[in-house]
Design a protein around this motif. Structure first.
Motif, PDB file in Angstrom:
ATOM      1  N   MET A   1       0.772  -1.622  -0.025  1.00  0.00           N
ATOM      2  CA  MET A   1      -0.127   0.130   0.257  1.00  0.00           C
ATOM      3  C   MET A   1       1.138   1.325   0.297  1.00  0.00           C
ATOM      4  N   THR A  10       0.046   8.233  -2.526  1.00  0.00           N
ATOM      5  CA  THR A  10      -1.273   7.029  -1.086  1.00  0.00           C
ATOM      6  C   THR A  10      -1.116   7.925  -0.080  1.00  0.00           C
ATOM      7  N   VAL A  64      -6.365   7.137  -4.432  1.00  0.00           N
ATOM      8  CA  VAL A  64      -7.328   5.779  -3.888  1.00  0.00           C
ATOM      9  C   VAL A  64      -6.890   4.810  -2.790  1.00  0.00           C
ATOM     10  N   PRO A  65      -5.814   4.155  -3.509  1.00  0.00           N
ATOM     11  CA  PRO A  65      -5.097   3.979  -2.483  1.00  0.00           C
ATOM     12  C   PRO A  65      -4.951   3.835  -0.683  1.00  0.00           C
ATOM     13  N   ARG A  68      -7.906   3.839   1.001  1.00  0.00           N
ATOM     14  CA  ARG A  68      -7.741   2.329   1.227  1.00  0.00           C
ATOM     15  C   ARG A  68      -7.281   1.703   2.517  1.00  0.00           C
ATOM     16  N   THR A  71      -9.604   2.557   5.254  1.00  0.00           N
ATOM     17  CA  THR A  71     -10.487   1.625   5.425  1.00  0.00           C
ATOM     18  C   THR A  71      -9.908  -0.015   6.072  1.00  0.00           C
ATOM     19  N   LYS A  72      -8.651  -0.154   6.557  1.00  0.00           N
ATOM     20  CA  LYS A  72      -7.674  -1.568   6.300  1.00  0.00           C
ATOM     21  C   LYS A  72      -7.294  -1.534   7.433  1.00  0.00           C
ATOM     22  N   GLU A 152     -18.162  -4.543   0.360  1.00  0.00           N
ATOM     23  CA  GLU A 152     -18.291  -3.694   0.079  1.00  0.00           C
ATOM     24  C   GLU A 152     -18.017  -2.755   0.924  1.00  0.00           C
ATOM     25  N   GLY A 153     -17.381  -1.034   0.971  1.00  0.00           N
ATOM     26  CA  GLY A 153     -17.468  -0.446   1.683  1.00  0.00           C
ATOM     27  C   GLY A 153     -19.320  -0.038   1.921  1.00  0.00           C
ATOM     28  N   GLU A 317     -16.486   6.076   0.045  1.00  0.00           N
ATOM     29  CA  GLU A 317     -16.763   5.346  -0.871  1.00  0.00           C
ATOM     30  C   GLU A 317     -18.148   5.223  -0.964  1.00  0.00           C
TER      31      GLU A 317
END
Length: 356
Positions: A1, A10, A64-65, A68, A71-72, A152-153, A317
């Motif tokens: 990432m 990022t 976008v990465p 994400r 979110t992770k 999915e988000g 998202e």
């Protein structure tokens, strides 16, 4: 990432979410918002959704990465640090009845929610996320379940929306029920356990408890919050069990080939470990509450900011089109679970606390 070469883009995505999160903290301090007990997490997902439905298409795809990542990875660390709000001493403070009531409420809500989801023809992921949020601790539980369910988000956002709506309703309903005598059949302890074991968010429990017992002279506010915290502790074992069950189902449905891979949420064990560490620190420092432990307040603030980043990222998202696709059924499910929590939780509390 964060590979070399893509690191700058990022970081741009992470910075964007961080800026939104700072705004969420500011908005959450506005008097009207504070009176509604809307935490920065809730404000964050609203800001993210507003962005998703307005300027989202202008966001460079290379960012976008970073979103994400929030979110992770940021989410997982936020759940781990959430353990600094809890101690094992809180369980001992309210005793066995509160633990038993919490176990019944969480188990029936999750299993009943999944069954109702099938009857309403809601997809399994949305039903499971909504049920988990209603059962344990609202938005935080939905966020914790997301890496395990791997949905999915927008489904996560739908689940969060349902628990926010009904949790906020409860925060106002319970004090009205108490003031009008609808809870006169309960002792103060039973009212506290009932409140802590059935309201969605920690903030909702605190708000309702303080409205019923502003000075905690009756012990309602304090016991309700502790009962809620015990419910929060159940998040870790629920996620572990959920990981094993979902891995088995994916194997049976042909979603995986070869050796079975169990999606064990290791961050859940980190969550439990932090609770144990916090309990030890409380003992060593000789303080009565976790907030008195050195640096604990700072850690809690950082943790809230990390969870706000995760919620905001999920919001970015989520478009209104995806809500339309999901339809009204997830909200019907959340409404039915709400009826169970309010009515069923009352009788469960009366029976269990009376017996024990």
């Amino acid at each position: 990432m964060l590979e070399k070469g893509n690191r700058a883009n990022t970081l741009h995505g992470i910075l964007l979410i961080a800026l939104f999160s700072f705004a969420a903290f500011y908005i959450a301090e506005i008097p009207v918002v504070r009176r509604l007990s809307f935490s920065p997490l809730i404000v964050g997902i609203v800001l993210g959704m507003l962005y998703a439905n307005s300027l989202r298409n202008r966001l460079p795809e290379t960012w976008v990465p970073g979103i994400r990542f929030c979110t992770k990875q940021v989410l997982r660390w936020g759940i781990v640090l959430y353990g600094f709000r809890l101690t094992l001493a809180q369980v001992a403070a309210v005793g066995v009845p509160a633990v038993v009531v919490d176990l019944i409420v969480v188990t029936v809500t999750i299993l009943g929610g999944v069954l109702l989801g099938r009857l309403l023809k809601i997809d399994r992921d949305t039903a499971l996320m909504t049920s988990t949020g209603s059962a344990i601790c609202g938005a935080a539980a939905v966020l914790g379940a997301e890496p395990v369910v791997k949905c999915e988000g927008y489904k996560t956002a739908i689940a969060v929306s349902t628990v926010v709506i009904f949790g906020t309703l409860s925060m106002f309903l319970y004090p009205v029920m108490y003031r009008t005598g609808m809870l006169n059949g309960m002792t103060d302890t039973e009212v506290a356990v009932y409140t802590g074991s059935t309201l969605h968010e920690v903030a909702h429990v605190a708000g309702a408890g303080n409205a019923m017992d502003p000075t905690d002279a009756l012990g309602i506010a304090g016991t309700a919050t502790i009962t809620k915290m015990i419910r929060v502790m159940l998040l870790a074992p629920v996620l572990v069990i959920m990981g094993f069950v979902l891995a088995g189902r994916r194997k049976e449905s042909g979603g995986e080939t070869g050796k079975r891979r169990i999606a064990v949420p290791w961050f859940a064990f980190g969550f439990i470990g932090i609770i144990g560490l916090n309990s030890l620190l409380q003992s060593l420092c000789g303080v009565e509450t976790v907030r008195e432990i050195p640096l604990n307040g700072t850690i809690e603030y950082v943790d809230t900011f990390m969870l706000t980043m995760a919620m905001t990222a999920l919001g970015t998202e989520t478009s209104l089109d995806k809500f339309r696709q999901a339809g009204a059924r997830p909200f019907v499910l959340a409404g039915l679970l709400y009826v169970w929590l309010v009515a069923g939780g009352y009788f469960v509390t009366k029976y269990v606390v009376g017996m024990l």
